[in-house]
Structures are given as C-alpha cells and as structure tokens.
Scaffold this active site. Structure first.
Site, short mmCIF file in Angstrom:
data_model
loop_
_atom_site.label_atom_id
_atom_site.label_comp_id
_atom_site.label_asym_id
_atom_site.label_seq_id
_atom_site.Cartn_x
_atom_site.Cartn_y
_atom_site.Cartn_z
N ASN A 123 0.82 -1.21 0.00
CA ASN A 123 0.00 0.00 0.00
C ASN A 123 0.85 1.27 0.00
O ASN A 123 0.34 2.36 0.23
CB ASN A 123 -0.96 0.00 1.20
N GLU A 161 1.70 4.02 7.48
CA GLU A 161 0.59 3.63 6.62
C GLU A 161 0.01 4.84 5.89
O GLU A 161 0.14 5.98 6.35
CB GLU A 161 -0.51 2.97 7.45
#
Length: 240
Positions: free
Chosen positions: A135, A142
């Site tokens: 991702n 993140e």
C-alpha cells in the site's frame, strides 16, 4: 533519484550489500538504518559473506531499525529484534550495545517514541535501507491524510496485517499496532536505499516513483529526498 534494475535478486542483493560495505569502508563508524521483512534477507546474507571474507567490519558501526511490533517481546519468534539477530546481528562483529530498535513492550510507549527520536537526533543515519509495502508504506507508516514526522505508534491496516500473516500461525496472532520511525525521521538520512522485489510490487512502485507526492502513498515522499537509490528486480520494475 537513481534507479537500477537487476535480472536476478541475487545480483540485486550483492549490489545493495556492497553499498553498505562501501559506506563502512569510507566511514567505519557509520550509522546504518536497517529494515525487516522478506526484502532485506538476501542483502543481509551478502553482508554476512562480506564480513566473513574479511572485507568489512561492523565493530564501530551503529544501527537503528525502522520499527517493531507493539506487544511482542524481544525474544518472541516474530519480533523484529529476533529477526535482526537471526538474519544479521548474530553473524557479524557488531557490538550488541550499538544496535537500536524501538521497544514495543515499553511501559510508556509515548516516552519510548520520544527517546528513539532523541537518539536519532544525536546520531544521523548515513544510509537507510527501506522496503516497500503493497500500500506504499515505508517503515510502518501507513497511508493517511497526514503523516507523523517522528517515531510514533501506528494502527496497522488490515492489508498490512494480512501481508505479514504468513509469518504467524494465523492473522489473529499478528499485532494490530507497531512503533515506527516517522517519515520525517527517515528523510533525514544522508542517503536512502529503496529495495523492491517481485511483480506484485510493480504497481505501487510506479505510483511511488512517478505518481503524485502524497501521504496516501508514503513512499512517494521519497521523491523529495536529494539522495535516493532505488534497486529493483526485473519483475518489480516492469511498469517503469
């Protein structure tokens, strides 16, 4: 930003290990930023070979790892402390007192983050090794609307936990949080080495290197750094 593509992962690993060897030869007291996961394993194997051949020494080096799971003790089979000992530290002459990982079992995690940042301020990283998450995460930073600059606690995305579940008995055993060096800290390194392997990383690699700079793809922020070398195998680089 320099991009180098290799026909085999063995060639890639050897080249990456030699970059670390060159840094240590030029500056024996280098500060090395290290990563975990499947990507660097082969690189560490080549670094061990160079050490065993007498080409390099880690005796005066200092290391800082990117991250650690929250809640796993250092002797847990899947802790990153255990990973580093298994794949590198136990096989070279690096003194134990010169290795640093954030402590995911600290009683006061906020204080642990602040302490890690203080150590990083005192000794800048000369060369930082990074992998790339599916991702776009680097370390355990993140995707988000905004990212924290310093070391912090992060809630791991389900996709990240699923990607790491292969190392655990089941996904239920994968921690939900990690303590990670922030993107701001990563970008303070004098040089950055991003290593990407496998066709499954081709899309996110293209986005990170050629897409817009956005916190929704944390690795894209590497485009702002003055000294980044990207090493990819043929499969990972197939869209570039």
């Amino acid at each position: 930003m320099q991009l180098k593509m290799f026909e085999t992962t063995s060639e890639l690993d050897r080249y990456a290990a030699q970059l670390f060897a060159d840094a240590l030869k030029e500056k024996p007291a280098s500060t090395l930023g290290l990563a975990t996961g499947s990507t660097p394993v082969g690189i560490y194997e080549k670094m061990i070979e160079l050490y065993q051949q007498g080409d390099i020494s880690f005796k005066y080096a200092t290391t800082f790892n990117l991250d650690e799971y929250v809640g796993l003790t250092a002797d847990h089979e899947q802790s990153y402390a255990r990973f580093m000992n298994r794949h590198l530290f136990a096989h070279i002459d690096l003194p134990a007192g010169q290795t640093h990982l954030p402590q995911g079992t600290a009683d006061d995690l906020a204080a642990e983050c602040a302490n890690y940042d203080r150590m990083l301020e005192e000794r800048a990283v000369d060369i930082q090794l990074l992998g790339l998450g599916h991702n776009g995460h680097i370390g355990f930073n993140e995707p988000d609307r905004e990212l924290q600059s310093g070391t912090h606690i992060v809630e791991l995305e389900q996709a990240t936990r699923e990607a790491n579940a292969r190392f655990f008995a089941s996904i239920d055993d994968v921690p939900t949080q990690a303590i990670t060096m922030g993107v701001g800290s990563i970008l303070k390194a004098e040089s950055i080495l991003l290593v990407v392997k496998g066709s499954d990383k081709a899309g996110i690699l293209k986005q990170a290197l050629q897409g817009p700079i956005t916190t929704e793809c944390p690795a894209s922020l590497l485009q702002t750094h003055k000294n980044v070398t990207v090493l990819v195998d043929r499969e990972a680089g197939r869209l570039l």
